[in-house]
Design a protein around this motif. Structure first.
Motif, PDB file in Angstrom:
ATOM      1  N   GLU A   1       0.899  -1.184   0.058  1.00 52.75           N
ATOM      2  CA  GLU A   1      -0.101  -0.057   0.122  1.00 52.75           C
ATOM      3  C   GLU A   1       0.731   1.173  -0.010  1.00 52.75           C
ATOM      4  O   GLU A   1       0.294   2.151   0.175  1.00 52.75           O
ATOM      5  N   GLY A   2       2.223   1.181  -0.033  1.00 50.58           N
ATOM      6  CA  GLY A   2       3.153   2.391  -0.078  1.00 50.58           C
ATOM      7  C   GLY A   2       4.086   2.630   1.139  1.00 50.58           C
ATOM      8  O   GLY A   2       4.780   3.290   1.030  1.00 50.58           O
ATOM      9  N   TYR A   3       3.826   1.604   2.298  1.00 54.51           N
ATOM     10  CA  TYR A   3       4.601   1.593   3.323  1.00 54.51           C
ATOM     11  C   TYR A   3       6.003   0.979   2.923  1.00 54.51           C
ATOM     12  O   TYR A   3       5.882  -0.026   2.520  1.00 54.51           O
ATOM     13  N   ARG A   4       7.086   1.736   2.981  1.00 56.03           N
ATOM     14  CA  ARG A   4       8.337   1.162   2.619  1.00 56.03           C
ATOM     15  C   ARG A   4       8.727   0.096   3.744  1.00 56.03           C
ATOM     16  O   ARG A   4       9.664  -1.093   3.279  1.00 56.03           O
ATOM     17  N   SER A   5       8.437   0.243   4.872  1.00 59.70           N
ATOM     18  CA  SER A   5       8.626  -0.919   5.762  1.00 59.70           C
ATOM     19  C   SER A   5       7.757  -0.714   6.955  1.00 59.70           C
ATOM     20  O   SER A   5       6.804   0.334   6.976  1.00 59.70           O
ATOM     21  N   LEU A   6       7.443  -1.764   8.012  1.00 57.78           N
ATOM     22  CA  LEU A   6       6.760  -1.206   9.011  1.00 57.78           C
ATOM     23  C   LEU A   6       7.020  -0.201   9.990  1.00 57.78           C
ATOM     24  O   LEU A   6       6.196   0.474  10.314  1.00 57.78           O
TER      25      LEU A   6
END
Lengths: 306, 306
Positions: free
Chosen positions: B67-72
């Protein structure tokens, strides 16, 4: 826990692990009548309102009511053993507490005094452990603490004392000593009454590994030498709650350190005349290979004997 | 919790319940960005080493990394809401604690001071509840206590204060008052600024139902009348920790008691001249039918108004 099979001849409740594994281990230890939380839920699904056994769990679980028990109240649990990490904390916690609050271990009963439940043993008490995640994960020691706290909560303040094997309990180190003596006798023909002069104990957790090794060292005639590694629970840069004699990066470094220290002592004439360095056997090599992985096993490298 | 949707406009973590239900409820309350433990485990399975998402859970969970988050670490949780009973205590506990120990709610980070996590709300705090089993079962209040105790354990003694809605918190009774006034206005055309003179509050748990009702009674101009039933948590023969004004066998008996008391007061001239007994509507009838079942809902029977 193996050594407790002689003490409990009746029914024991075994908790934790994948599928039927822990029941099989308990039977192989010599326990005679082993039930699991799955057996109890199969007999009364209302025990754990949100837990549904899978088809496989249902099939593998014992059918206590078909085996001749008229009701769960006929089942008396003599002891509870948490063998491995619980796979369902809510239902396992509920069932352990039900037994702890029972009249003398009799299922589905309630004590009026809450002080007559059977003993509860955990195979270790590490609150956290180092797994593949960047941060340590909750382990069996957390569940143990939870059992005690929630017991107090639901009984209006009664205390429950559970037992834990494993580090840092001295009994674990004594058990390791006996195993080590048997191994030295069987594998290398060394007299099993003579302990190794130095035991190098390698671990990743100050609170269990280092703490227990230092305590064992303080009470033993031989030396228990604590080595802490940086690949697990202990994080570099922090001050360990219990001070090891040596900190090294990995298990392999710890083994090398132990060997080099023994060789140096030998050269310096510190060893007894008949001392010899024992060759590594297959098991030891496996352990060294494991050192490259994430979960760090605790290993003993034992030096020469007097 | 509905009223908090105005306060938290960013990402909230919603815990508990079956499948996707609680996410849907949270969205319907107006929360804008709702993540669940399943979403976090889908992004990093190592979060909970012993939890495997079912195929359905995996499919339904959001794919945060797609969804566009590069990482948590790009996900910042503003608040945690335990909406309903957790179905997997170990992984939910782990994830709640990870967030509580994070730097300001940022996933997969660790605070150095352990005092900057987001607020954590539980929808109620009953430690036990009465289900189909003969003995009460552990509920959300037990998990709340566990979160606080284990936080203290793993942070070396830091305190975590979580929030609980529901009884006995006064806010819950005030919320019920607002709902009741809306209902009286919408359903019966009564002026919504005037509270019912007597609210009969029926419950099965002295520690939450009776305690909260008595506290509300002490601070209110109108009367909050506590009635305890015997079909749930409270066990006949024991002394309730908080004293109700009346003890009756079932919810139906409580409703009859309230109606009869109102009718008697009316006959005795204790009611205001324009007082009328309100007819039961569909919802009330459902509640009465539920009284025959095992899980006792807490209902308010409100008497006439001045």
């Amino acid at each position: 826990m193996r050594e407790l099979a002689d003490r409990y001849h009746g029914t024991v409740l075994v908790v934790g692990g994948e599928g039927e594994k822990c029941r099989q281990v308990a039977l192989s230890y010599g326990f005679r009548d082993v039930i699991t939380p799955g057996d109890i839920i199969k007999a009364n699904q209302h025990v754990a309102p949100f837990r549904k056994l899978t088809d496989e769990e249902y099939r593998n679980s014992r059918d206590l009511l078909a085996e001749g028990y008229r009701s769960l109240q006929d089942v008396v649990v003599e002891a509870v053993f948490v063998f491995a990490d619980s796979r369902d904390w809510a239902s396992d916690l509920q069932i352990i507490l039900d037994v702890a609050m029972s009249k003398g271990g009799r299922l589905e009963t309630r004590s009026e005094t809450f002080d007559e439940g059977p003993p509860i043993y955990f195979s270790h008490s590490d609150v956290v452990w180092s797994a593949a995640h960047e941060h340590v994960r909750l382990g069996m020691g957390a569940l143990r603490r939870i059992v005690e706290v929630v017991f107090e909560e639901v009984t209006g303040g009664k205390k429950l004392e559970t037992h834990a094997f494993g580090k840092p309990q001295i009994g674990t180190f004594e058990f390791a000593t006996r195993l080590l003596q048997q191994w030295r006798a069987a594998q290398h023909g060394l007299p099993d009454s003579r302990p190794p002069r130095t035991v190098y104990f390698v671990g990743d957790t100050p609170e269990s590994d280092v703490r227990g090794t230092n305590a064992m060292d303080a009470r033993s005639e031989n030396t228990w030498y604590s080595i802490l590694v940086k690949t697990g629970v202990y994080q570099e840069g922090t001050v360990p709650a219990y001070r090891p004699r040596k900190i090294v990066p990995t298990v392999l470094d710890a083994v090398k350190f132990g060997i080099e220290r023994e060789v140096a002592r030998r050269r310096a004439g510190g060893s007894a005349p008949n001392a010899k360095l024992l060759p590594l056997d297959g098991m030891s090599k496996d352990v060294l290979n494991d050192g490259a992985q994430n979960r760090v096993p605790s290993v003993q490298v034992h030096g020469d004997h007097d």
